[in-house]
Design a protein around this motif. Structure first.
Motif, PDB file in Angstrom:
ATOM      1  N   THR A 253      13.386  38.581  56.997  1.00 52.22           N
ATOM      2  CA  THR A 253      13.629  37.140  56.870  1.00 52.22           C
ATOM      3  C   THR A 253      14.726  36.866  55.861  1.00 52.22           C
ATOM      4  O   THR A 253      15.616  36.031  56.084  1.00 52.22           O
ATOM      5  CB  THR A 253      12.342  36.418  56.438  1.00 52.22           C
ATOM      6  N   ARG A 254      14.711  37.583  54.717  1.00 51.78           N
ATOM      7  CA  ARG A 254      15.733  37.385  53.697  1.00 51.78           C
ATOM      8  C   ARG A 254      17.120  37.786  54.220  1.00 51.78           C
ATOM      9  O   ARG A 254      18.129  37.235  53.775  1.00 51.78           O
ATOM     10  CB  ARG A 254      15.383  38.216  52.451  1.00 51.78           C
TER      11      ARG A 254
ATOM     12  N   VAL B 272      14.051  46.473  45.553  1.00 51.05           N
ATOM     13  CA  VAL B 272      15.402  46.321  46.101  1.00 51.05           C
ATOM     14  C   VAL B 272      15.493  47.205  47.339  1.00 51.05           C
ATOM     15  O   VAL B 272      15.288  48.417  47.254  1.00 51.05           O
ATOM     16  CB  VAL B 272      16.467  46.727  45.072  1.00 51.05           C
ATOM     17  N   VAL B 273      15.772  46.612  48.484  1.00 50.58           N
ATOM     18  CA  VAL B 273      15.823  47.360  49.740  1.00 50.58           C
ATOM     19  C   VAL B 273      17.105  47.008  50.496  1.00 50.58           C
ATOM     20  O   VAL B 273      17.686  45.942  50.303  1.00 50.58           O
ATOM     21  CB  VAL B 273      14.595  47.065  50.633  1.00 50.58           C
ATOM     22  N   ASP B 274      17.522  47.927  51.357  1.00 52.29           N
ATOM     23  CA  ASP B 274      18.736  47.761  52.164  1.00 52.29           C
ATOM     24  C   ASP B 274      18.316  47.476  53.602  1.00 52.29           C
ATOM     25  O   ASP B 274      17.707  48.325  54.252  1.00 52.29           O
ATOM     26  CB  ASP B 274      19.581  49.033  52.090  1.00 52.29           C
ATOM     27  N   VAL B 275      18.612  46.285  54.091  1.00 52.50           N
ATOM     28  CA  VAL B 275      18.237  45.890  55.449  1.00 52.50           C
ATOM     29  C   VAL B 275      19.453  46.065  56.361  1.00 52.50           C
ATOM     30  O   VAL B 275      20.511  45.474  56.119  1.00 52.50           O
ATOM     31  CB  VAL B 275      17.753  44.428  55.490  1.00 52.50           C
ATOM     32  N   VAL B 276      19.303  46.884  57.401  1.00 49.12           N
ATOM     33  CA  VAL B 276      20.416  47.180  58.305  1.00 49.12           C
ATOM     34  C   VAL B 276      19.956  47.019  59.751  1.00 49.12           C
ATOM     35  O   VAL B 276      18.774  46.854  60.029  1.00 49.12           O
ATOM     36  CB  VAL B 276      20.952  48.612  58.079  1.00 49.12           C
ATOM     37  N   GLY B 277      20.922  47.089  60.657  1.00 52.29           N
ATOM     38  CA  GLY B 277      20.597  47.021  62.078  1.00 52.29           C
ATOM     39  C   GLY B 277      20.722  45.622  62.637  1.00 52.29           C
ATOM     40  O   GLY B 277      21.617  44.856  62.269  1.00 52.29           O
ATOM     41  N   GLN B 278      19.781  45.261  63.489  1.00 53.87           N
ATOM     42  CA  GLN B 278      19.846  44.006  64.245  1.00 53.87           C
ATOM     43  C   GLN B 278      19.297  42.821  63.445  1.00 53.87           C
ATOM     44  O   GLN B 278      18.275  42.213  63.800  1.00 53.87           O
ATOM     45  CB  GLN B 278      19.079  44.174  65.557  1.00 53.87           C
TER      46      GLN B 278
ATOM     47  N   ALA C  19      15.821  38.533  62.486  1.00 54.08           N
ATOM     48  CA  ALA C  19      16.248  39.498  63.499  1.00 54.08           C
ATOM     49  C   ALA C  19      17.093  38.813  64.568  1.00 54.08           C
ATOM     50  O   ALA C  19      16.897  37.638  64.893  1.00 54.08           O
ATOM     51  CB  ALA C  19      15.029  40.159  64.132  1.00 54.08           C
ATOM     52  N   LEU C  20      18.046  39.561  65.118  1.00 51.74           N
ATOM     53  CA  LEU C  20      18.876  39.067  66.216  1.00 51.74           C
ATOM     54  C   LEU C  20      18.054  39.021  67.512  1.00 51.74           C
ATOM     55  O   LEU C  20      17.048  39.734  67.634  1.00 51.74           O
ATOM     56  CB  LEU C  20      20.097  39.971  66.396  1.00 51.74           C
ATOM     57  N   PRO C  21      18.462  38.217  68.479  1.00 55.67           N
ATOM     58  CA  PRO C  21      17.695  38.114  69.726  1.00 55.67           C
ATOM     59  C   PRO C  21      17.477  39.454  70.418  1.00 55.67           C
ATOM     60  O   PRO C  21      16.465  39.654  71.076  1.00 55.67           O
ATOM     61  CB  PRO C  21      18.567  37.171  70.582  1.00 55.67           C
TER      62      PRO C  21
ATOM     63  N   ARG D  34      20.779  39.221  61.047  1.00 54.63           N
ATOM     64  CA  ARG D  34      21.939  38.330  60.956  1.00 54.63           C
ATOM     65  C   ARG D  34      22.797  38.614  59.729  1.00 54.63           C
ATOM     66  O   ARG D  34      24.010  38.465  59.763  1.00 54.63           O
ATOM     67  CB  ARG D  34      21.467  36.876  60.955  1.00 54.63           C
ATOM     68  N   LYS D  35      22.184  39.003  58.632  1.00 51.30           N
ATOM     69  CA  LYS D  35      22.937  39.233  57.399  1.00 51.30           C
ATOM     70  C   LYS D  35      22.518  40.575  56.791  1.00 51.30           C
ATOM     71  O   LYS D  35      21.753  40.621  55.830  1.00 51.30           O
ATOM     72  CB  LYS D  35      22.687  38.111  56.397  1.00 51.30           C
TER      73      LYS D  35
END
Length: 217
Positions: free
Chosen positions: A100-101, A74-80, A105-107, A82-83
């Motif tokens: 990907t999950r 279980v990981v926390d994805v933050v920053g640039q 990544a944003l442009p 989309r979700k």
């Protein structure tokens, strides 16, 4: 002639009464059969067993999955991305899978700072920075950034999550030795103690004495 006629009428009445009673009995049976009947709570010959739903699931509480089941990270994805948010992945997944999950990544994301091939550690934070953003590692085991400085916490490098760039920054460790450490981790799995670092080819007692205060597992 009057007597046979009265007998016929009487017979007809008896038939009607009998039909009415029979119809009433059948209706009563049908109602009784349609009523729900309780099922025994304990196991019986029919194999039925009563089961209860845990309160956390019954109430829809999000804390029901607070502890990660075996085989998941279980990981926390933050920053640039989309979700942004917490994602659950199979053990052994890479940073790329987490990004990907999270919708990708944003442009404007600076993916050059992110080691997308790194294996995820349960409980960590994956940061996808924007250009010019300085990535610093978060304190505590398993809570690291996803950039090249990944694995360092409070100046101490985690041997199990550090990438080649972080290992290269250690005293006496160059690119070649950093790759050997990664190869050892790929072959043997996670380091269970700092002493196992001595099993890596090229790390002797003198270098171990320099590295010991700089690394952890």
């Amino acid at each position: 002639m009057a007597r046979p006629r009265r007998l016929a009428v009487l017979g007809l009445l008896v038939t009607l009464v009998g039909a009415t009673v029979l119809f009433g009995v059948r209706v009563a049976w049908a109602r009784q059969a349609a009523e729900p009947r309780p099922v025994a709570a304990g196991p019986g010959p029919s194999g039925l067993v009563a089961r209860s739903v845990p309160s956390a699931f019954a109430s829809g509480s999000s804390t029901a999955g607070a502890s990660s089941p075996s085989g998941l990270v279980v990981v926390d994805v933050v920053g640039q991305v989309r979700k942004p948010g917490v994602v659950r992945l199979a053990a052994g997944s890479r940073v790329l899978d987490a990004v990907t999950r999270a919708g990708g990544a944003l442009p404007g994301a600076d993916l050059a700072q992110v080691n997308l091939a790194r294996v995820l550690v349960d409980g960590e934070q994956v940061l996808v920075p924007k250009p010019g953003q300085v990535v610093s590692s978060a304190p505590g085991p398993g809570a690291t950034g996803a950039a090249g400085a990944s694995g360092a916490a409070g100046g101490v490098v985690d041997l199990n999550s550090a990438d080649a760039t972080t290992l290269d920054s250690l005293p006496g460790v160059g690119p070649v030795l950093a790759q050997r450490i990664l190869d050892w981790r790929t072959e043997h799995g996670r380091f269970s103690s700092v002493d196992e670092l001595g099993e890596v080819s090229g790390i002797g007692d003198k270098l171990m004495s320099q590295l010991r205060p700089k690394v952890r597992v």
